[in-house]
Design a protein around this motif. Structure first.
Motif, PDB file in Angstrom:
ATOM      1  N   PRO A  21       0.803  -1.240   0.000  1.00 60.70           N
ATOM      2  CA  PRO A  21       0.000   0.000   0.000  1.00 60.70           C
ATOM      3  C   PRO A  21       0.830   1.282   0.000  1.00 60.70           C
ATOM      4  CG  PRO A  21      -0.809  -1.511   1.667  1.00 60.70           C
ATOM      5  CD  PRO A  21       0.458  -2.081   1.136  1.00 60.70           C
ATOM      6  N   PHE A  22       2.055   1.214   0.461  1.00 61.53           N
ATOM      7  CA  PHE A  22       2.873   2.409   0.583  1.00 61.53           C
ATOM      8  C   PHE A  22       3.707   2.700  -0.654  1.00 61.53           C
ATOM      9  CE2 PHE A  22       2.216   0.808   4.903  1.00 61.53           C
ATOM     10  CZ  PHE A  22       1.547   1.903   5.418  1.00 61.53           C
ATOM     11  N   LEU A  50      -6.013   6.782   5.447  1.00 59.39           N
ATOM     12  CA  LEU A  50      -7.056   5.831   5.841  1.00 59.39           C
ATOM     13  C   LEU A  50      -7.308   4.776   4.764  1.00 59.39           C
ATOM     14  CD1 LEU A  50      -9.607   8.130   7.655  1.00 59.39           C
ATOM     15  CD2 LEU A  50      -8.031   6.481   8.644  1.00 59.39           C
ATOM     16  N   VAL A  51      -7.171   5.152   3.507  1.00 59.06           N
ATOM     17  CA  VAL A  51      -7.309   4.168   2.435  1.00 59.06           C
ATOM     18  C   VAL A  51      -6.152   3.183   2.482  1.00 59.06           C
ATOM     19  CG1 VAL A  51      -7.372   3.867  -0.076  1.00 59.06           C
ATOM     20  CG2 VAL A  51      -8.632   5.736   0.988  1.00 59.06           C
ATOM     21  N   ARG A  52      -4.969   3.669   2.800  1.00 56.77           N
ATOM     22  CA  ARG A  52      -3.819   2.761   2.941  1.00 56.77           C
ATOM     23  C   ARG A  52      -4.026   1.790   4.101  1.00 56.77           C
ATOM     24  NH1 ARG A  52       0.135   4.758  -0.577  1.00 56.77           N
ATOM     25  NH2 ARG A  52      -0.043   6.994  -0.939  1.00 56.77           N
ATOM     26  N   LEU A  53      -4.606   2.271   5.203  1.00 59.40           N
ATOM     27  CA  LEU A  53      -4.888   1.383   6.330  1.00 59.40           C
ATOM     28  C   LEU A  53      -5.940   0.336   5.977  1.00 59.40           C
ATOM     29  CD1 LEU A  53      -4.884   3.626   9.512  1.00 59.40           C
ATOM     30  CD2 LEU A  53      -3.245   1.889   8.849  1.00 59.40           C
ATOM     31  N   LEU A  54      -6.965   0.746   5.234  1.00 59.83           N
ATOM     32  CA  LEU A  54      -7.980  -0.205   4.780  1.00 59.83           C
ATOM     33  C   LEU A  54      -7.343  -1.264   3.881  1.00 59.83           C
ATOM     34  CD1 LEU A  54     -10.973  -1.070   4.417  1.00 59.83           C
ATOM     35  CD2 LEU A  54     -11.010   0.479   2.455  1.00 59.83           C
ATOM     36  N   GLU A  55      -6.493  -0.816   2.991  1.00 56.01           N
ATOM     37  CA  GLU A  55      -5.798  -1.738   2.093  1.00 56.01           C
ATOM     38  C   GLU A  55      -4.900  -2.690   2.885  1.00 56.01           C
ATOM     39  OE1 GLU A  55      -3.270  -1.288  -2.046  1.00 56.01           O
ATOM     40  OE2 GLU A  55      -3.707   0.469  -0.841  1.00 56.01           O
ATOM     41  N   GLY A  99       7.859   0.404   4.463  1.00 54.57           N
ATOM     42  CA  GLY A  99       7.072   1.150   3.493  1.00 54.57           C
ATOM     43  C   GLY A  99       6.532   2.447   4.077  1.00 54.57           C
ATOM     44  N   PHE A 100       6.107   2.417   5.340  1.00 49.48           N
ATOM     45  CA  PHE A 100       5.624   3.618   6.014  1.00 49.48           C
ATOM     46  C   PHE A 100       6.728   4.656   6.123  1.00 49.48           C
ATOM     47  CE2 PHE A 100       5.051   6.097   9.882  1.00 49.48           C
ATOM     48  CZ  PHE A 100       3.785   6.626   9.681  1.00 49.48           C
ATOM     49  N   TYR A 104       6.241   8.250   4.389  1.00 47.26           N
ATOM     50  CA  TYR A 104       5.877   9.387   5.230  1.00 47.26           C
ATOM     51  C   TYR A 104       7.029  10.026   6.017  1.00 47.26           C
ATOM     52  CZ  TYR A 104       1.105   8.056   4.251  1.00 47.26           C
ATOM     53  OH  TYR A 104      -0.070   7.772   3.611  1.00 47.26           O
ATOM     54  N   LEU A 105       8.081   9.308   6.308  1.00 43.77           N
ATOM     55  CA  LEU A 105       9.114   9.851   7.187  1.00 43.77           C
ATOM     56  C   LEU A 105      10.404  10.242   6.474  1.00 43.77           C
ATOM     57  CD1 LEU A 105       8.719   7.437  10.216  1.00 43.77           C
ATOM     58  CD2 LEU A 105       7.636   9.649   9.838  1.00 43.77           C
TER      59      LEU A 105
END
Length: 109
Positions: A21-22, A50-55, A99-100, A104-105
């Motif tokens: 997802p990332f 939130l879509v990434r979390l759902l995925e 991936g996170f 994001y970081l």
């Protein structure tokens, strides 16, 4: 397939699918994400977190289903309690951490 190969297959599949997802902007890497329009620079729209979390949740159950199917091919499928699912969900989140971090970081220049 023997037990060791099946276990490594599930672990490698979980590592790849947890980071999926990332690293792309498509839902489940198949469906283009087009809920918002492209920005002025012509880049495709970014998926919301939130879509990434759902995925990530959907892919967790996909890996679990594949693992259960492999366990059934090897022998008896053992019944699991809530502790098993809590631990595997936390492990899946830990496997998604690279991936996170990249998404994001990491600082972009």
């Amino acid at each position: 397939m023997d037990i060791g190969a099946a276990a490594w297959l599930v672990i490698l599949l979980a590592l790849v699918l947890a980071n999926l997802p990332f690293f792309n902007e498509r839902f489940l890497a198949l469906v283009p994400f087009a809920f918002s329009s492209a920005d002025g620079a012509g880049r495709p729209p970014a998926k919301p977190f939130l879509v990434r979390l759902l995925e990530l949740t959907v892919l967790y159950f996909v890996v679990g289903g594949i693992g259960r199917a492999l366990e059934g091919r090897i022998g008896t499928v053992f019944p699991q309690t809530w502790e098993f699912y809590a631990i595997t969900a936390c492990m899946f989140l830990v496997l998604a951490f690279p991936g996170f971090v990249v998404r994001y970081l990491r600082k972009r220049h």
